[in-house]
Motif scaffolding. Structure first.
Motif, mmCIF file in Angstrom:
data_model
loop_
_atom_site.group_PDB
_atom_site.id
_atom_site.type_symbol
_atom_site.label_atom_id
_atom_site.label_comp_id
_atom_site.label_asym_id
_atom_site.label_seq_id
_atom_site.Cartn_x
_atom_site.Cartn_y
_atom_site.Cartn_z
ATOM 1 N N TYR A 52 -0.163 4.390 12.295
ATOM 2 C CA TYR A 52 -0.237 4.697 13.789
ATOM 3 C C TYR A 52 -0.702 3.870 14.583
ATOM 4 O O TYR A 52 -0.022 3.295 15.313
ATOM 5 C CB TYR A 52 -0.665 6.194 14.312
ATOM 6 N N ALA A 53 -1.973 3.412 14.647
ATOM 7 C CA ALA A 53 -2.542 2.461 15.474
ATOM 8 C C ALA A 53 -3.600 1.654 14.699
ATOM 9 O O ALA A 53 -4.784 1.747 14.767
ATOM 10 C CB ALA A 53 -3.237 3.021 16.747
ATOM 11 N N CYS A 54 -3.045 0.638 13.978
ATOM 12 C CA CYS A 54 -3.778 -0.064 12.820
ATOM 13 C C CYS A 54 -2.902 -1.232 12.304
ATOM 14 O O CYS A 54 -1.691 -1.273 12.647
ATOM 15 C CB CYS A 54 -4.377 0.851 11.852
ATOM 16 N N LEU A 55 -3.506 -1.943 11.493
ATOM 17 C CA LEU A 55 -2.883 -2.913 10.897
ATOM 18 C C LEU A 55 -2.234 -2.489 9.530
ATOM 19 O O LEU A 55 -2.432 -1.501 9.138
ATOM 20 C CB LEU A 55 -3.970 -4.103 10.228
ATOM 21 N N GLY A 65 0.713 -1.130 0.131
ATOM 22 C CA GLY A 65 0.055 -0.137 0.144
ATOM 23 C C GLY A 65 0.774 1.338 0.070
ATOM 24 O O GLY A 65 2.025 1.092 -0.008
ATOM 25 N N ALA A 66 0.356 2.380 0.070
ATOM 26 C CA ALA A 66 0.952 3.640 -0.094
ATOM 27 C C ALA A 66 1.170 4.081 1.505
ATOM 28 O O ALA A 66 1.901 5.102 1.415
ATOM 29 C CB ALA A 66 -0.070 4.632 -0.956
ATOM 30 N N GLN A 67 0.391 3.658 2.367
ATOM 31 C CA GLN A 67 0.405 4.264 3.525
ATOM 32 C C GLN A 67 1.834 3.958 4.334
ATOM 33 O O GLN A 67 2.244 2.739 4.023
ATOM 34 C CB GLN A 67 -0.612 3.948 4.412
ATOM 35 N N THR A 68 2.481 4.885 4.853
ATOM 36 C CA THR A 68 3.575 4.579 5.656
ATOM 37 C C THR A 68 3.199 4.139 7.168
ATOM 38 O O THR A 68 2.215 4.199 7.604
ATOM 39 C CB THR A 68 4.788 5.618 5.765
ATOM 40 N N TRP A 69 4.161 3.443 8.052
ATOM 41 C CA TRP A 69 4.012 2.967 9.340
ATOM 42 C C TRP A 69 3.603 4.239 10.017
ATOM 43 O O TRP A 69 2.730 3.871 10.978
ATOM 44 C CB TRP A 69 5.487 2.568 9.822
ATOM 45 N N GLU A 96 -1.027 -10.130 12.960
ATOM 46 C CA GLU A 96 -2.481 -10.404 12.973
ATOM 47 C C GLU A 96 -2.799 -11.730 12.010
ATOM 48 O O GLU A 96 -3.594 -12.471 12.452
ATOM 49 C CB GLU A 96 -3.341 -9.332 12.424
ATOM 50 N N GLN A 97 -2.180 -11.614 10.984
ATOM 51 C CA GLN A 97 -2.286 -12.720 9.810
ATOM 52 C C GLN A 97 -1.051 -12.900 8.857
ATOM 53 O O GLN A 97 -0.427 -12.106 8.768
ATOM 54 C CB GLN A 97 -3.693 -12.389 9.146
ATOM 55 N N ALA A 98 -0.959 -14.069 8.289
ATOM 56 C CA ALA A 98 0.065 -14.318 7.441
ATOM 57 C C ALA A 98 -0.413 -15.181 6.560
ATOM 58 O O ALA A 98 -0.859 -16.560 6.811
ATOM 59 C CB ALA A 98 1.410 -14.872 8.124
ATOM 60 N N VAL A 99 -0.060 -15.130 5.309
ATOM 61 C CA VAL A 99 -0.603 -16.040 4.230
ATOM 62 C C VAL A 99 0.760 -16.197 3.259
ATOM 63 O O VAL A 99 1.365 -15.545 2.761
ATOM 64 C CB VAL A 99 -1.614 -15.488 3.282
ATOM 65 N N SER A 100 1.035 -17.538 3.039
ATOM 66 C CA SER A 100 2.235 -17.780 2.360
ATOM 67 C C SER A 100 1.618 -17.698 0.796
ATOM 68 O O SER A 100 0.608 -17.723 0.505
ATOM 69 C CB SER A 100 2.656 -19.280 2.653
ATOM 70 N N TYR A 134 0.540 -5.588 13.352
ATOM 71 C CA TYR A 134 -0.288 -4.516 14.355
ATOM 72 C C TYR A 134 0.704 -3.483 14.609
ATOM 73 O O TYR A 134 1.577 -3.671 15.397
ATOM 74 C CB TYR A 134 -1.248 -4.950 15.346
ATOM 75 N N ASN A 135 0.422 -2.219 14.370
ATOM 76 C CA ASN A 135 1.268 -1.016 14.763
ATOM 77 C C ASN A 135 0.567 -0.446 15.847
ATOM 78 O O ASN A 135 -0.820 0.256 15.565
ATOM 79 C CB ASN A 135 1.500 -0.107 13.737
#
Length: 110
Positions: free
Chosen positions: A45-48, A37-41, A71-75, A61-62
């Motif tokens: 701020y307080a989200c996935l 995505g385009a959003q930075t860490w 929260e989740q991982a998909v191989s 989760y930040n």
């Protein structure tokens, strides 16, 4: 091997240790992590925060600018690991203090 492990293998589920190993390889420079995505860490701020690690889709989760949990991982082959609040651990908790701090710095730099 427990009954749960057998059930996880049969359903194509990943373990927290397998996901942790992928994150550890990122920290050690053996795998490349990017953000889809385009959003930075800082912006989430307080989200996935989603990352891609060579085809692995991982949601982390930040928590107010601190690396909290996975929260989740998909191989790449579709196997999945999901956070379970009743479980004793998650992939982030399995990292050493140095690995945790290094991964957090890397996420902030994306």
């Amino acid at each position: 091997m427990t009954l749960d492990d057998i059930g996880n293998e049969a359903l194509g589920k990943l373990t927290a240790r397998e996901v942790c190993q992928v994150l550890r390889e990122v920290v050690l420079g053996r795998r490349r992590m990017t953000k889809p995505g385009a959003q930075t860490w800082d912006e989430v701020y307080a989200c996935l925060f989603d990352v891609d690690v060579e085809g692995w889709r991982i949601s982390i989760y930040n928590d107010c600018d601190e690396l909290d949990y996975c929260e989740q991982a998909v191989s790449p082959d579709g196997q999945q690991w999901d956070f379970d609040p009743g479980a004793r651990t998650d992939p982030i908790a399995l990292l050493s203090t140095w690995e945790h701090q290094s991964l957090e710095r890397m996420l902030k730099a994306l």
